[in-house]
Write a protein that holds these residues in place. Structure first.
Motif, PDB file in Angstrom:
ATOM      1  N   ALA A   1      11.250  -4.934   3.305  1.00  0.00           N
ATOM      2  CA  ALA A   1      10.308  -4.567   2.197  1.00  0.00           C
ATOM      3  C   ALA A   1       9.112  -5.120   2.383  1.00  0.00           C
ATOM      4  O   ALA A   1       7.782  -4.260   2.479  1.00  0.00           O
ATOM      5  N   ASN A   2       8.834  -5.963   3.406  1.00  0.00           N
ATOM      6  CA  ASN A   2       7.537  -6.538   3.655  1.00  0.00           C
ATOM      7  C   ASN A   2       6.753  -5.765   4.712  1.00  0.00           C
ATOM      8  O   ASN A   2       5.606  -5.243   4.564  1.00  0.00           O
ATOM      9  N   VAL A   3       7.739  -5.246   5.706  1.00  0.00           N
ATOM     10  CA  VAL A   3       7.351  -4.130   6.626  1.00  0.00           C
ATOM     11  C   VAL A   3       6.514  -2.902   5.972  1.00  0.00           C
ATOM     12  O   VAL A   3       5.674  -2.562   6.265  1.00  0.00           O
ATOM     13  N   ASN A   4       7.467  -2.609   5.085  1.00  0.00           N
ATOM     14  CA  ASN A   4       7.056  -1.232   4.280  1.00  0.00           C
ATOM     15  C   ASN A   4       5.712  -1.649   3.405  1.00  0.00           C
ATOM     16  O   ASN A   4       4.853  -0.784   3.528  1.00  0.00           O
ATOM     17  N   GLU A   5       5.589  -2.548   3.045  1.00  0.00           N
ATOM     18  CA  GLU A   5       4.369  -2.857   2.185  1.00  0.00           C
ATOM     19  C   GLU A   5       3.241  -3.064   3.133  1.00  0.00           C
ATOM     20  O   GLU A   5       2.347  -2.651   2.699  1.00  0.00           O
ATOM     21  N   GLN A   6       3.302  -3.758   4.365  1.00  0.00           N
ATOM     22  CA  GLN A   6       2.439  -3.957   4.952  1.00  0.00           C
ATOM     23  C   GLN A   6       2.163  -2.337   5.814  1.00  0.00           C
ATOM     24  O   GLN A   6       0.910  -2.255   5.838  1.00  0.00           O
ATOM     25  N   ILE A   7       3.061  -1.703   5.820  1.00  0.00           N
ATOM     26  CA  ILE A   7       2.616  -0.193   6.547  1.00  0.00           C
ATOM     27  C   ILE A   7       1.688   0.538   5.274  1.00  0.00           C
ATOM     28  O   ILE A   7       0.857   1.234   5.872  1.00  0.00           O
ATOM     29  N   GLU A   8       2.310   0.552   4.104  1.00  0.00           N
ATOM     30  CA  GLU A   8       1.444   1.027   3.127  1.00  0.00           C
ATOM     31  C   GLU A   8      -0.034   0.412   3.171  1.00  0.00           C
ATOM     32  O   GLU A   8      -0.719   1.249   2.938  1.00  0.00           O
ATOM     33  N   ASN A   9      -0.087  -1.003   3.003  1.00  0.00           N
ATOM     34  CA  ASN A   9      -1.451  -1.480   3.164  1.00  0.00           C
ATOM     35  C   ASN A   9      -2.201  -1.007   4.340  1.00  0.00           C
ATOM     36  O   ASN A   9      -3.429  -0.729   4.171  1.00  0.00           O
ATOM     37  N   ALA A  10      -1.686  -1.017   5.557  1.00  0.00           N
ATOM     38  CA  ALA A  10      -2.366  -0.520   6.645  1.00  0.00           C
ATOM     39  C   ALA A  10      -2.857   1.062   6.405  1.00  0.00           C
ATOM     40  O   ALA A  10      -3.831   1.330   6.914  1.00  0.00           O
TER      41      ALA A  10
END
Length: 524
Positions: free
Chosen positions: A24-33
């Motif tokens: 979930a954190n990775v997806n969120e970071q990807i989205e933020n990136a």
């Protein structure tokens, strides 16, 4: 066992939950990136657009600046080109003007050359005419002379002699004027020569003027001392006269004895010796000789002291001791009543002032002025005049040629070779001729004044004559109706000649003839 299983299960669940949370954190970071990347793209595009806009603006500004610079350079080039064209035009204009001026000069030169040729031709024609005219005039003159000789019955030489005789009076007047100018030039030399002869006569011969300056009076406290001075059968007074070289006169003058002698130095020795003898009371021949000898020694020391003090006061250095003694001896010598040392000091100071004004050596002039009359106090070679004797003494004691010439030439007995010589001569005359410097007997002075006036009154046309300025000027009043302006000039010359030939006087005398016509009317 159960605990282990539970632990394993819990661990598995924990791992599973961790993976879920990590994804979930990775997806969120990807989205933020992705969001950040999109924003960066948007910002980059915005910055790029702004950069392009700024680049376009900067490009336009630089293009404008380049255009302005090109315009300025073009204007500057145009101005320089115009200035060069203007200077070129001005140069062409000056060249054209010079060409025109040169052409004009060439034309003028050609014209003048032609005029000179024409003038040369006219001169040649005039010379030919003059030569012809001269021949005609010579021929006519010869014929005219022949006719005149026939009419007058006189030859040309006889007529010339007659004409010379008729013009003799006018020639005399012209000659008198010429003689006057020549005599004026020679007057100074003649007057100096005459003054030299008179002064030398007074110095070397006892005459009436010398008598007045050749006695000294020695005062006594009582007349009883006269007998002591005379001595038994006059032996004391004879011893005193023999020792001092003066004459002791003992007469009826109360409480006084007269010491007579030409040499003031010897008179002073006699006076001092008498003073000592009278004070001491012992008066006899041996004592007299002793006192006179001591007095002479003291006088020598006093003379040297006076000479040294004089040269120190005047700032003169390196003077020989014998000359210093002679300077001191001048203290006891006088001329026309003027003390010789005072006169020499005055001449020295006058020479210094005059030399300073003329840019000459002041020290040399002052030295020559002090020594100019040194020959008057020397007993050497009495046949020589004091000027030549002074020059001889200066040469003997190592003075320079300038000093020797100035001393010897101050009465024109030597040729003046240096500028100091006329300075000394002029200052000597100034010191002797100034009012009050010299003394004369009143009777001689009055007689000279009367002789001056009588000499002027002896001429026709003279109405009155007055001697003024102590006899140094003669004012002559001429009758206006009997004397012309030309006669007045001749009259002054004749009076001067008569005074110079017949009278003896110091310095020079100015004769002024006054011819005045007055017209007087009275309004009532």
């Amino acid at each position: 066992m159960v605990e282990i299983i539970v632990g394993i299960v819990a661990l598995a669940i924990g791992v599973l939950l961790g993976k879920i949370i990590f994804r979930a954190n990775v997806n969120e970071q990807i989205e933020n990136a992705k969001i950040i990347e999109e924003k960066a793209k948007i910002n980059a595009e915005s910055i790029l657009k702004e950069a392009k806009v700024e680049a376009e603006a900067l490009k336009k500004d630089k293009e404008l600046e380049a255009k302005e610079y090109l315009l300025k350079q073009r204007e500057k080039l145009n101005q320089e080109t115009e200035a060069k064209e203007k200077r070129f035009q001005e140069g062409e204009k000056r060249i054209k003007q010079k060409e025109q001026s040169l052409n004009q000069r060439l034309e003028n030169a050609s014209r003048k050359a032609k005029e000179a040729e024409d003038e040369q031709k006219r001169l040649e024609e005039l010379q030919q005419g003059v030569a012809k005219r001269k021949n005609d005039l010579d021929k006519a003159y010869s014929e005219h002379i022949a006719k005149l000789e026939q009419i007058a019955k006189l030859s040309a030489e006889e007529a010339k002699a007659d004409l010379i005789e008729r013009l003799k009076d006018k020639a005399k007047t012209d000659a008198m004027a010429h003689v006057k100018s020549v005599m004026d030039e020679a007057k100074l030399r003649a007057n100096k020569e005459a003054k030299k002869i008179i002064i030398q006569s007074i110095q070397r011969v006892a005459a009436e003027k010398t008598i007045e300056n050749s006695v000294s009076v020695f005062n006594l406290s009582n007349d009883g001392q006269k007998g002591q001075i005379i001595g038994r059968e006059g032996r004391n007074i004879r011893a005193l006269e023999a020792a001092t070289g003066v004459e002791i006169i003992v007469d009826d003058t109360p409480e006084a004895i007269i010491i007579s002698g030409y040499d003031p130095y010897k008179r002073e020795i006699a006076r001092l010796s008498l003073q000592r003898l009278v004070s001491d009371g012992r008066i006899h021949p041996a004592r007299i000789e002793e006192v006179v000898a001591k007095t002479q020694q003291q006088m020598e020391a006093q003379i040297l002291e006076i000479g040294e003090r004089t040269v120190i006061d005047l700032g003169i250095h390196g003077l020989h001791t014998e000359l210093v003694k002679l300077v001191g001896k001048m203290r006891f010598r006088s001329s026309y009543g003027q003390n010789l040392l005072q006169h020499s000091r005055e001449v020295a100071n006058l020479c210094a002032l005059m030399a300073s004004e003329l840019g000459e050596n002041v020290k040399v002039a002052k030295r020559a002025g002090l020594l100019h009359d040194i020959g008057k106090v020397s007993d050497d070679d009495p046949e020589l005049s004091h000027a030549l004797l002074g020059a001889k003494l200066c040469e003997k004691y190592g003075e320079s040629k300038v000093i020797i010439n100035a001393v010897g030439a101050h009465h024109d007995e030597m040729e003046m070779l240096y500028m100091v010589s006329p300075i000394v001569q002029a200052c000597d005359a100034i010191s002797g001729a100034r009012p009050g410097a010299r003394r004369e007997i009143m009777e001689i002075y009055l007689k000279r004044i009367q002789d001056l006036e009588d000499a002027a009154l002896s001429f026709d046309g003279v109405m009155k004559a007055y001697a003024i300025q102590a006899g140094r000027e003669l004012r002559v009043i001429a009758e206006a109706d009997k004397t012309s302006d030309e006669d007045a000039e001749q009259l002054s010359f004749k009076i001067a000649q008569k005074i110079q030939d017949e009278m003896t006087y110091p310095g020079q005398i100015k004769i002024t003839v006054i011819r005045e016509t007055r017209a007087i009317a009275v309004a009532k």
